[in-house]
Design an enzyme around this catalytic site. Structure first.
Site, PDB file in Angstrom:
ATOM      1  N   LYS A 148       3.648   1.303 -13.184  1.00  0.00           N
ATOM      2  CA  LYS A 148       3.738   2.056 -14.453  1.00  0.00           C
ATOM      3  C   LYS A 148       4.354   3.431 -14.276  1.00  0.00           C
ATOM      4  CE  LYS A 148      -1.080   3.696 -14.708  1.00  0.00           C
ATOM      5  NZ  LYS A 148      -2.260   3.679 -15.570  1.00  0.00           N
ATOM      6  N   ASN A 158      -2.597   5.198  -5.182  1.00  0.00           N
ATOM      7  CA  ASN A 158      -3.601   5.590  -4.184  1.00  0.00           C
ATOM      8  C   ASN A 158      -3.169   5.211  -2.775  1.00  0.00           C
ATOM      9  OD1 ASN A 158      -5.204   6.692  -6.108  1.00  0.00           O
ATOM     10  ND2 ASN A 158      -6.867   5.197  -5.959  1.00  0.00           N
ATOM     11  N   SER A 159      -2.430   4.101  -2.655  1.00  0.00           N
ATOM     12  CA  SER A 159      -2.018   3.677  -1.311  1.00  0.00           C
ATOM     13  C   SER A 159      -1.238   4.788  -0.614  1.00  0.00           C
ATOM     14  CB  SER A 159      -1.141   2.428  -1.383  1.00  0.00           C
ATOM     15  OG  SER A 159      -1.880   1.371  -1.922  1.00  0.00           O
ATOM     16  N   LEU A 213      -1.468   7.833  -0.936  1.00  0.00           N
ATOM     17  CA  LEU A 213      -2.272   9.029  -0.652  1.00  0.00           C
ATOM     18  C   LEU A 213      -3.172   8.858   0.567  1.00  0.00           C
ATOM     19  CD1 LEU A 213      -3.551  10.109  -4.191  1.00  0.00           C
ATOM     20  CD2 LEU A 213      -1.771  11.177  -2.823  1.00  0.00           C
ATOM     21  N   GLN A 223      -4.942   8.810   3.887  1.00  0.00           N
ATOM     22  CA  GLN A 223      -4.672   9.691   5.025  1.00  0.00           C
ATOM     23  C   GLN A 223      -5.158   9.080   6.330  1.00  0.00           C
ATOM     24  OE1 GLN A 223      -6.769  13.306   4.114  1.00  0.00           O
ATOM     25  NE2 GLN A 223      -5.391  13.879   2.452  1.00  0.00           N
ATOM     26  N   GLY A 224      -6.457   8.775   6.341  1.00  0.00           N
ATOM     27  CA  GLY A 224      -7.151   8.440   7.591  1.00  0.00           C
ATOM     28  C   GLY A 224      -6.530   7.289   8.339  1.00  0.00           C
ATOM     29  N   GLY A 225      -6.362   6.140   7.676  1.00  0.00           N
ATOM     30  CA  GLY A 225      -5.746   5.016   8.353  1.00  0.00           C
ATOM     31  C   GLY A 225      -6.237   3.681   7.871  1.00  0.00           C
ATOM     32  N   GLU A 262     -13.879   7.367  12.399  1.00  0.00           N
ATOM     33  CA  GLU A 262     -14.284   7.957  11.118  1.00  0.00           C
ATOM     34  C   GLU A 262     -15.759   7.651  10.908  1.00  0.00           C
ATOM     35  OE1 GLU A 262     -10.475   8.221   8.313  1.00  0.00           O
ATOM     36  OE2 GLU A 262     -11.199   6.192   8.464  1.00  0.00           O
ATOM     37  N   HIS A 306     -16.422  10.857  -2.281  1.00  0.00           N
ATOM     38  CA  HIS A 306     -16.077  11.338  -0.944  1.00  0.00           C
ATOM     39  C   HIS A 306     -16.695  12.714  -0.737  1.00  0.00           C
ATOM     40  CE1 HIS A 306     -13.920  12.262   2.676  1.00  0.00           C
ATOM     41  NE2 HIS A 306     -13.382  11.060   2.673  1.00  0.00           N
ATOM     42  N   ARG A 343     -20.196   7.797   4.214  1.00  0.00           N
ATOM     43  CA  ARG A 343     -19.836   8.737   3.144  1.00  0.00           C
ATOM     44  C   ARG A 343     -20.922   8.966   2.106  1.00  0.00           C
ATOM     45  NH1 ARG A 343     -13.739   6.675   2.101  1.00  0.00           N
ATOM     46  NH2 ARG A 343     -13.043   7.513   4.075  1.00  0.00           N
ATOM     47  N   HIS A 396     -13.967   9.034  -5.437  1.00  0.00           N
ATOM     48  CA  HIS A 396     -12.931   8.671  -4.477  1.00  0.00           C
ATOM     49  C   HIS A 396     -12.527   7.204  -4.524  1.00  0.00           C
ATOM     50  CE1 HIS A 396     -10.545   8.823  -0.886  1.00  0.00           C
ATOM     51  NE2 HIS A 396     -11.336   8.002  -0.219  1.00  0.00           N
ATOM     52  N   GLU A 429      -7.850  -2.356  -4.835  1.00  0.00           N
ATOM     53  CA  GLU A 429      -9.012  -1.614  -5.345  1.00  0.00           C
ATOM     54  C   GLU A 429      -9.521  -2.111  -6.695  1.00  0.00           C
ATOM     55  OE1 GLU A 429      -8.645   2.567  -4.585  1.00  0.00           O
ATOM     56  OE2 GLU A 429     -10.393   3.042  -5.818  1.00  0.00           O
ATOM     57  N   ARG A 468     -18.176   1.712   0.721  1.00  0.00           N
ATOM     58  CA  ARG A 468     -17.089   1.273   1.618  1.00  0.00           C
ATOM     59  C   ARG A 468     -17.084   2.053   2.928  1.00  0.00           C
ATOM     60  NH1 ARG A 468     -11.530   3.354   2.218  1.00  0.00           N
ATOM     61  NH2 ARG A 468     -11.990   4.820   0.560  1.00  0.00           N
TER      62      ARG A 468
HETATM   63  C1  LIG Z   1      -6.709  10.467  -1.268  1.00  0.00           C
HETATM   64  C2  LIG Z   1      -7.047   9.081  -0.812  1.00  0.00           C
HETATM   65  C3  LIG Z   1      -7.151   8.797   0.536  1.00  0.00           C
HETATM   66  C4  LIG Z   1      -7.460   7.507   0.960  1.00  0.00           C
HETATM   67  N1  LIG Z   1      -7.517   7.252   2.307  1.00  0.00           N
HETATM   68  C5  LIG Z   1      -7.715   5.981   2.710  1.00  0.00           C
HETATM   69  C6  LIG Z   1      -7.644   5.651   4.091  1.00  0.00           C
HETATM   70  O1  LIG Z   1      -7.387   6.498   4.935  1.00  0.00           O
HETATM   71  N2  LIG Z   1      -7.857   4.356   4.443  1.00  0.00           N
HETATM   72  C7  LIG Z   1      -8.135   3.379   3.534  1.00  0.00           C
HETATM   73  O2  LIG Z   1      -8.323   2.233   3.922  1.00  0.00           O
HETATM   74  N3  LIG Z   1      -8.175   3.674   2.226  1.00  0.00           N
HETATM   75  C8  LIG Z   1      -7.961   4.931   1.788  1.00  0.00           C
HETATM   76  N4  LIG Z   1      -7.989   5.212   0.464  1.00  0.00           N
HETATM   77  C9  LIG Z   1      -8.182   4.107  -0.491  1.00  0.00           C
HETATM   78  C10 LIG Z   1      -6.914   3.261  -0.547  1.00  0.00           C
HETATM   79  O3  LIG Z   1      -5.796   4.104  -0.456  1.00  0.00           O
HETATM   80  C11 LIG Z   1      -6.828   2.466  -1.840  1.00  0.00           C
HETATM   81  O4  LIG Z   1      -8.035   1.830  -2.099  1.00  0.00           O
HETATM   82  C12 LIG Z   1      -5.756   1.398  -1.737  1.00  0.00           C
HETATM   83  O5  LIG Z   1      -4.574   1.950  -1.260  1.00  0.00           O
HETATM   84  C13 LIG Z   1      -5.547   0.784  -3.101  1.00  0.00           C
HETATM   85  O6  LIG Z   1      -4.380   0.010  -3.075  1.00  0.00           O
HETATM   86  P1  LIG Z   1      -3.969  -0.787  -4.363  1.00  0.00           P
HETATM   87  O7  LIG Z   1      -2.678  -1.444  -4.042  1.00  0.00           O
HETATM   88  O8  LIG Z   1      -5.091  -1.614  -4.816  1.00  0.00           O
HETATM   89  O9  LIG Z   1      -3.771   0.323  -5.514  1.00  0.00           O
HETATM   90  P2  LIG Z   1      -2.731   1.509  -5.627  1.00  0.00           P
HETATM   91  O10 LIG Z   1      -2.107   1.818  -4.335  1.00  0.00           O
HETATM   92  O11 LIG Z   1      -3.404   2.616  -6.334  1.00  0.00           O
HETATM   93  O12 LIG Z   1      -1.582   0.900  -6.567  1.00  0.00           O
HETATM   94  C14 LIG Z   1      -1.821   0.615  -7.922  1.00  0.00           C
HETATM   95  C15 LIG Z   1      -0.507   0.205  -8.559  1.00  0.00           C
HETATM   96  O13 LIG Z   1      -0.774  -0.310  -9.862  1.00  0.00           O
HETATM   97  C16 LIG Z   1       0.163   0.198 -10.783  1.00  0.00           C
HETATM   98  N5  LIG Z   1      -0.430   0.147 -12.126  1.00  0.00           N
HETATM   99  C17 LIG Z   1      -1.667   0.522 -12.529  1.00  0.00           C
HETATM  100  N6  LIG Z   1      -1.833   0.279 -13.833  1.00  0.00           N
HETATM  101  C18 LIG Z   1      -0.676  -0.285 -14.272  1.00  0.00           C
HETATM  102  C19 LIG Z   1      -0.210  -0.737 -15.519  1.00  0.00           C
HETATM  103  N7  LIG Z   1      -0.974  -0.684 -16.629  1.00  0.00           N
HETATM  104  N8  LIG Z   1       1.053  -1.219 -15.610  1.00  0.00           N
HETATM  105  C20 LIG Z   1       1.858  -1.275 -14.526  1.00  0.00           C
HETATM  106  N9  LIG Z   1       1.460  -0.856 -13.297  1.00  0.00           N
HETATM  107  C21 LIG Z   1       0.215  -0.367 -13.185  1.00  0.00           C
HETATM  108  C22 LIG Z   1       0.443   1.603 -10.272  1.00  0.00           C
HETATM  109  O14 LIG Z   1       1.632   2.106 -10.830  1.00  0.00           O
HETATM  110  C23 LIG Z   1       0.498   1.330  -8.768  1.00  0.00           C
HETATM  111  O15 LIG Z   1       1.780   0.877  -8.433  1.00  0.00           O
HETATM  112  C24 LIG Z   1      -7.686   6.494   0.018  1.00  0.00           C
HETATM  113  C25 LIG Z   1      -7.581   6.770  -1.345  1.00  0.00           C
HETATM  114  C26 LIG Z   1      -7.268   8.049  -1.759  1.00  0.00           C
HETATM  115  C27 LIG Z   1      -7.157   8.322  -3.219  1.00  0.00           C
END
Ligand SMILES: Cc1cc2nc3c(=O)[nH]c(=O)nc-3n(C[C@H](O)[C@H](O)[C@H](O)COP(=O)(O)OP(=O)(O)OC[C@H]3O[C@@H](n4cnc5c(N)ncnc54)[C@H](O)[C@@H]3O)c2cc1C
Length: 504
Positions: free
Chosen positions: A33, A40-41, A43, A45-47, A113, A227, A274, A335, A359, A370
């Protein structure tokens, strides 16, 4: 009308890795979107946690730590899949070109961690998510069978006789209807339902709300992770995260008097999971009557700090904090979401041919809290398994594509302002680290009213409306679940298991 074998809503790690693992014979559409790296992916940091060529570690140990962190509420089958298949996906990421840090002897550096009994986190300095996301983007963008739409908002979806239809609002304001046989929701978390969160602006729970409206089971949405160490500048909604790995590398938590305090609450000190650390900070804030807290890594070598945490170091410096010399102001904030659209170990929801991963899904691997760095792993393991299942089923996919006419709310007024602000205030006040049990009922009533207004009202379909509706729906499910827990027993939702210090 456009037709695809598979449509994936979401281009984070889960969506992209799912697309990569789908058969090259399938015509696939991935929709994001906002811009592709706003998620979030990117962002993280840790791994990414996992046992990969690690003779001193084992999936059994990883599973044990995952269970302890998750309060033993983890789904045993899904957790077994997670820890045993980690090596496949970490290996695949390396093969695709993701660069994880190495030590002088050439082996991968595995960091520690909170909650992990072994060094098992693969990382790219302190910007692992961005490295993984960009690696996957490069890979998927090169695939001839996959189309990616950026800045395209999925506004709604419907079940049809042959699969699903999506209503998508394109960047130029026009609408597209997209039909598919198989659908993967990978839309990420719900952080923006709170006033303060580490999550990116896309985390508004759209996929969860759409699945809920389709009738899919939503599970454990009140299992929210706060967090403990978000940077506390008290101004911005998106709080910059100070990675768990900073405590993993030896940082101390200090209260407003500069004193360490974790020994008062848990034997594992700063390396407790956490939820324990976040709760301890809130208990300590009451004990010392202050919400000023700090993370202190000044006792470590400055060159090590700058080399190990370059991104955090740079970001803090821009805020006037030199983490090699200064304490870092921190406070807990929203978080991560452990619950979501309920799925099995192939990421299948209870609606035929609807999958959810990352997520927005609830595989059950995280229990009620988690373990650090298990979510990137979960996003990979279960999106690959979803793709594998679809590859098989697609051999017998229905002929053709049924069409669906969405109501475009033409001529409708713009949604009035203020709904999102109200929802965030309720969530922050009533369902933060320690829920406000007395306030939950009233909060639930207010949010229910907002849901009704947004569901029944006819407003222009734009991002404000779609996201407000998603936030309201998710807040409603969270508060309803939490309220039920409190009403049916004396349990306080989200309460962690402490390893209490011995009585003197
Ligand atoms: C700051 C931070 C640090 C983190 N550090 C870690 C870490 O070190 N290790 C770890 O394992 N996890 C970590 N996490 C958690 C982890 O990053 C996320 O849980 C994971 O990356 C989620 O991946 P995802 O693909 O499910 O969602 P996301 O990566 O959030 O992707 C969601 C996607 O959905 C799309 N989307 C959403 N709604 C719509 C819509 N209505 N129409 C079209 N597209 C849409 C968005 O545009 C995006 O492309 C961290 C999270 C944060 C916020």
């Amino acid at each position: 009308m456009k037709n695809y074998d598979v449509v994936i809503a979401g281009a984070g790690a889960a969506g992209l890795y799912g697309a990569y693992n789908l058969s090259r014979d399938l015509k696939v559409l991935v929709i994001a979107k906002r811009e592709l790296t706003l998620c979030n992916s990117a962002l993280a940091q840790g791994g990414i946690a996992g046992v990969y060529n690690s003779p001193d570690d084992s999936p059994e140990f990883h599973k044990h730590d995952t269970f302890v962190a998750g309060g033993y509420e983890n789904d045993p089958e899904a957790t077994e899949v997670l820890v045993t298949e980690a090596q496949t996906d970490i290996g695949k990421l390396i093969e695709l070109g993701a660069e994880f840090d190495k030590q002088a002897d050439g082996d991968y550096h595995r960091t520690l961690e909170g909650g992990h009994g072994k060094h098992r986190i693969f990382h790219h300095a302190d910007a692992t998510g961005f490295e993984i996301e960009t690696t996957l983007l490069r890979t998927v963008q090169a695939l001839p069978n996959v189309e990616i739409w950026e800045n395209a908002l999925v506004c709604d979806m419907a079940k049809t006789e042959t699969g699903f239809s999506y209503l998508v609002k394109m960047a130029d304001g026009s609408f597209e209807t997209v039909n598919c046989h198989f659908s993967i929701l990978a839309t990420g978390g719900i952080g923006r339902v709170y006033m303060y969160t580490t999550n990116s602006a896309i985390a508004t729970g759209d996929g969860i709300a759409m699945a809920y409206r389709l009738g899919a089971e939503i599970k454990n949405l009140s299992y929210i992770q706060f967090h403990p160490t978000a940077f506390n500048n008290r101004h911005t909604r998106e709080c910059f995260l100070i990675s768990e790995a900073v405590r993993g590398e030896g940082a101390y938590l200090r209260n407003c008097k500069g004193e360490r305090f974790m020994h008062l609450y848990d034997k594992r000190l700063e390396l407790a999971p956490r939820d324990v650390v976040s709760h301890s900070i809130i208990f300590e804030s009451k004990r010392v009557d202050s919400d000023e807290f700090f993370l202190d890594i000044t006792h470590k070598d400055p060159d090590f700090i700058r080399g190990r945490f370059p991104m955090i170091y740079k970001n803090l410096l821009a805020q006037g904090i030199d983490m090699t010399k200064d304490y870092i102001p921190i406070f807990p904030c929203q978080h991560y979401l452990m619950g979501g659209i309920k799925v099995d170990t192939y990421a299948r929801t209870d609606i035929e041919n609807l999958y959810a991963c990352g997520e927005c899904s609830c595989t059950g691997v995280h229990g009620n809290n988690r373990l650090a760095s298990n979510s990137l792993l979960e996003a990979h393991v279960f999106s690959r398994r979803a793709a594998g299942d679809i590859n098989e089923k697609a051999k017998n996919a229905p002929e053709g594509f049924a069409e669906y006419e969405f109501d475009l709310h033409e001529g409708a007024p713009k949604m009035p302002e203020g709904f999102r602000r109200k929802i965030r205030k309720i969530m922050q006040e009533d369902y933060f680290v320690i829920p406000n049990v007395e306030g939950l009922g009233k909060g639930l009533e207010e949010v229910s009213e907002i849901v009704k207004t947004l569901d029944e009202g006819r407003f222009i379909i734009d991002r404000d409306y779609v996201e407000a509706r998603s936030l309201a729906t998710c807040a409603h499910i969270i508060l309803k679940e939490a309220y039920a827990i409190c009403s049916e027993s004396a349990d306080i939702p989200n309460m962690p298991i402490f390893d209490k210090p011995d009585e003197e």
